[in-house]
Design a protein around this motif. Structure first.
Motif, short mmCIF file in Angstrom:
data_model
loop_
_atom_site.label_atom_id
_atom_site.label_comp_id
_atom_site.label_asym_id
_atom_site.label_seq_id
_atom_site.Cartn_x
_atom_site.Cartn_y
_atom_site.Cartn_z
N TYR A 227 -44.35 4.96 50.93
CA TYR A 227 -44.58 4.30 52.22
C TYR A 227 -43.61 4.81 53.27
N PHE A 228 -44.15 5.05 54.44
CA PHE A 228 -43.32 5.48 55.57
C PHE A 228 -43.88 4.94 56.86
N GLU A 229 -43.00 4.46 57.73
CA GLU A 229 -43.39 4.19 59.10
C GLU A 229 -43.18 5.49 59.87
N ALA A 230 -43.98 5.68 60.92
CA ALA A 230 -43.85 6.90 61.72
C ALA A 230 -42.41 7.07 62.23
N ASN A 231 -41.71 5.96 62.45
CA ASN A 231 -40.35 6.03 62.98
C ASN A 231 -39.32 6.57 61.99
N GLY A 232 -39.72 6.86 60.77
CA GLY A 232 -38.81 7.49 59.82
C GLY A 232 -38.23 6.56 58.77
N HIS A 233 -38.73 5.32 58.73
CA HIS A 233 -38.26 4.41 57.68
C HIS A 233 -39.25 4.42 56.52
N GLY A 234 -38.78 4.73 55.34
CA GLY A 234 -39.69 4.69 54.21
C GLY A 234 -39.05 5.14 52.92
N THR A 235 -39.80 4.96 51.84
CA THR A 235 -39.32 5.36 50.53
C THR A 235 -40.51 5.50 49.57
N VAL A 236 -40.20 5.68 48.31
CA VAL A 236 -41.23 5.80 47.28
C VAL A 236 -40.91 4.79 46.20
N LEU A 237 -41.92 4.03 45.76
CA LEU A 237 -41.70 3.05 44.69
C LEU A 237 -42.40 3.49 43.41
N ILE B 138 -34.45 8.80 44.56
CA ILE B 138 -35.03 7.97 45.61
C ILE B 138 -34.49 6.55 45.52
N ASN B 139 -33.96 6.05 46.64
CA ASN B 139 -33.52 4.67 46.70
C ASN B 139 -34.76 3.80 46.83
N GLN B 140 -35.12 3.16 45.73
CA GLN B 140 -36.39 2.42 45.72
C GLN B 140 -36.26 1.02 46.29
N THR B 141 -35.06 0.64 46.72
CA THR B 141 -34.94 -0.71 47.26
C THR B 141 -35.40 -0.80 48.71
N VAL B 142 -35.25 0.31 49.45
CA VAL B 142 -35.54 0.29 50.89
C VAL B 142 -35.45 1.73 51.39
N GLY B 143 -36.00 2.00 52.57
CA GLY B 143 -35.85 3.33 53.16
C GLY B 143 -34.37 3.66 53.35
N ASP B 144 -34.00 4.90 53.04
CA ASP B 144 -32.59 5.28 53.02
C ASP B 144 -32.47 6.70 53.56
N ALA B 145 -31.82 6.86 54.71
CA ALA B 145 -31.73 8.18 55.34
C ALA B 145 -31.08 9.21 54.42
N LEU B 146 -30.04 8.81 53.69
CA LEU B 146 -29.34 9.78 52.83
C LEU B 146 -30.23 10.20 51.66
N SER B 147 -30.82 9.22 51.02
CA SER B 147 -31.69 9.50 49.89
C SER B 147 -32.95 10.25 50.33
N ASP B 148 -33.51 9.85 51.48
CA ASP B 148 -34.71 10.53 51.99
C ASP B 148 -34.39 11.98 52.39
N LEU B 149 -33.19 12.19 52.92
CA LEU B 149 -32.78 13.56 53.24
C LEU B 149 -32.78 14.41 51.97
N LEU B 150 -32.22 13.86 50.92
CA LEU B 150 -32.18 14.61 49.66
C LEU B 150 -33.59 14.84 49.11
N ASP C 176 -30.85 3.94 57.76
CA ASP C 176 -32.03 3.65 56.94
C ASP C 176 -33.29 4.34 57.47
N ARG C 177 -33.11 5.17 58.49
CA ARG C 177 -34.25 5.96 59.00
C ARG C 177 -33.82 7.41 59.14
N ILE C 178 -34.79 8.30 59.01
CA ILE C 178 -34.52 9.71 59.22
C ILE C 178 -35.75 10.39 59.82
N VAL C 179 -35.53 11.30 60.75
CA VAL C 179 -36.59 12.21 61.20
C VAL C 179 -36.02 13.62 61.18
N TYR C 180 -36.89 14.60 60.98
CA TYR C 180 -36.52 16.02 60.99
C TYR C 180 -37.08 16.66 62.26
#
Ligand code: 16G
Ligand code: ZN
Length: 533
Positions: free
Chosen positions: A374-384, A417-429, A285-289
């Motif tokens: 919304y994103f936390e610096a740690n890489g958790h986030g999404t778009v609503l 975008i997975n709008q339910t919660v931060g999602d590493a797979l969806s955020d990667l895409l 549920d988190r991603i960083v590049y």
């Protein structure tokens, strides 16, 4: 209706250990797995009560401890639309978990039922999943015992990422309504994301491969699966740290938290300048590049950078599409790098809100905008996307070819975008889509702004609960007088900023500092830590 003898009988097989107090915190219950048996049994009970209370809506339960070491585990409840459990119920979770005897447990259940006017006769619907931790199966059986003691209808969703469980929970609850969110299956999830992804990159030059560190967790098999739906001609990924079967490897010297905290490459990565790389955490549920520049310096693109990238792209699309009535906003926490906030406010001209740490706070604030990033610096986030935004985007037609294309892209993003919660797979895409459309390297993305040097330190204190914060955790109210001392220190540093907050997941106090140079920033962090200690 409820058979209390049946509950007591089942509970007797899952006794609460003596001398331990559990708390449902920011991330649910999370601790050493061998202390969780009774807790998970009782979380099952709470989920049943929650479902009954919400007219038999499906409640989700995820068994995971995210980026924590492999011997830990945890559990959290997911509300019907895929959000975190409503805050007022966290207290019930804590009360149930701490009932010492079976009789006490029954008393707490009865209290919850009466204070919420719960209709005992309602059916309860539950869906649960777990990550790849070795303690998972035993904890699942404790959970099922809890669910069965109240005769719930149960769906076992198997081994999944946390965001997949959030996704499926929402799908079950809105199926066939105007808010339909997709098929409530793993396949439905892959199809939705991959179809949207292909649409947004169609006709564009594919980027170089993305190296993905999957933290030896559940993200590894799931990313592989997703990539099959997408197709190599659209996205080329190379997985490392994908050994989710060997014990001892999960999150060990790899994963998004390791990379973000240590500001260094994960074990097993041998990327060279020009290569592109990303890390997931243990439940994806988190991603960083990150990348390595020509001087061989490690460069991190964290959640703040993703927020800037996504915010900028979405604002451009909204403008190009001619959808002036839609407002876009960004939500951050105190941990957001000062440069990122300046970039968002001054360059992108978007409103930025700051809220306390924890996904639920960010999520709720983001709901206030038509499109909330919304994103936390740690890489958790999404778009609503609000109902209004969805309606506008779905019904817009556009006059010019350019407008039509922007509208199509926005439409695809609402599915991508997975709008339910931060999602590493969806955020990667999401990131890959933006970089492909812009034809940007990671370095070009990174050039938006330069992070101020920052430092996060942990301080072990006698009692972290004496630290009371305000202003989205940026200021201390108590201990009285401490904030003034911090202010005085901070004022001596160029671009200085520092705050102190008690952790919600560990028995420590965290001190964050940033300043114009590495040396000044470190000095500030240690001086503030010295005040706290
Ligand atoms: C939890 C939060 C995460 C936050 C972290 C802070 C959720 C799902 N997770 O893991 O968002 O960044 O706690 O931990 O809300 P801390 O309070 O120990 O600093
Ligand atoms: Zn996680």
């Amino acid at each position: 209706s409820i058979n209390y003898d049946q509950i007591k009988e089942a509970a007797s097989y899952h006794p609460k250990p003596q001398n331990i107090t559990y708390t449902y915190g920011t991330a649910g219950f999370r601790m050493r797995a061998d202390l969780l048996d009774s807790v998970i049994f009782r979380v099952g009970i709470l989920a049943v009560l929650r479902s009954k209370k919400l007219d038999s809506k499906t409640i989700g339960i995820m068994i995971t401890a995210s980026h924590n070491p492999e011997q830990d585990n945890g559990v959290k409840l997911v509300d019907p639309y895929g959000e975190m459990l409503e805050q007022s119920w966290e207290n019930y979770a804590t009360q149930l978990a701490n009932a010492q005897t079976e009789d006490e447990l029954v008393d707490v259940i009865k209290q919850i039922i009466s204070s919420n006017n719960i209709d005992e006769s309602k059916t309860a619907n539950i869906v649960y999943a777990r990550d790849t931790r070795p303690s998972g199966p035993a904890l699942v059986s404790a959970l099922v015992d809890g669910l069965k003691s109240l005769n719930a209808k149960i769906i076992d969703f198997g081994i999944k990422t946390t965001p997949q469980l959030h996704y499926v929970t929402r799908c079950y609850n809105v199926k066939g309504t105007e808010d339909d969110y997709g098929e409530p299956t793993e396949e439905g999830y892959y199809k939705k994301l991959s179809t949207a992804y292909r649409k947004t990159v169609e006709g564009k030059q594919r980027l170089t491969p993305i190296n993905i560190d999957a933290a030896n967790g559940v993200g590894a098999p799931k990313m592989r699966e997703l990539n099959q739906y997408i197709g190599n001609e659209y996205l080329e990924s190379i997985l490392i740290n994908d050994d989710y079967k060997t014990q001892g490897k999960l999150n060990y010297q790899c994963g998004a938290d390791f990379v973000k905290t240590g500001q260094k490459l994960p074990t097993g990565s041998n990327i060279k300048p020009g290569d592109r790389a990303a890390s997931f955490d243990g439940d994806a549920d988190r991603i960083v590049y990150y990348y390595i520049d020509e001087e061989n310096t490690f460069k991190l693109l964290d959640g703040d950078k993703i927020a800037g990238l996504a915010g900028g792209f979405i604002i451009d699309l909204v403008k190009t599409a001619g959808l002036e009535g839609i407002d876009v906003g960004v939500v951050q926490t105190a941990y957001a790098n000062g440069s990122s906030t300046t970039y968002l406010e001054k360059v992108l001209n978007v409103p930025v809100s700051c809220v306390p740490t924890g996904v639920k706070h960010l999520h709720h604030e983001a709901e206030k905008y038509d499109i909330g990033v919304y994103f936390e610096a740690n890489g958790h986030g999404t778009v609503l996307f609000s109902k209004k935004a969805l309606k506008t985007i779905r019904s817009a037609e556009g006059q010019t070819a350019e407008q039509k294309e922007a509208i199509e892209k926005l439409r695809a993003l609402t599915d991508l975008i997975n709008q339910t919660v931060g999602d590493a797979l969806s955020d990667l895409l999401l990131v890959e889509t933006i970089l492909t459309n812009r034809q940007w390297s990671l370095k070009q993305w990174d050039q938006a702004y330069t992070d101020l040097p920052n430092r996060l330190v942990k301080v072990i204190v006698e009692n972290r609960h004496i630290f009371k914060t305000t202003d989205a955790e940026r200021k201390l109210l108590e201990p009285v007088g401490l904030q003034e001392q911090i202010n005085e220190l901070v004022s001596k540093y160029k671009n200085g900023r520092s705050f102190v907050r008690p952790s919600g997941t560990e028995d420590v106090v965290r001190v964050y500092a940033e300043a114009a140079t590495r040396e000044e920033c470190d000095e500030l962090a240690y001086k503030v830590a010295g005040l706290v200690y």
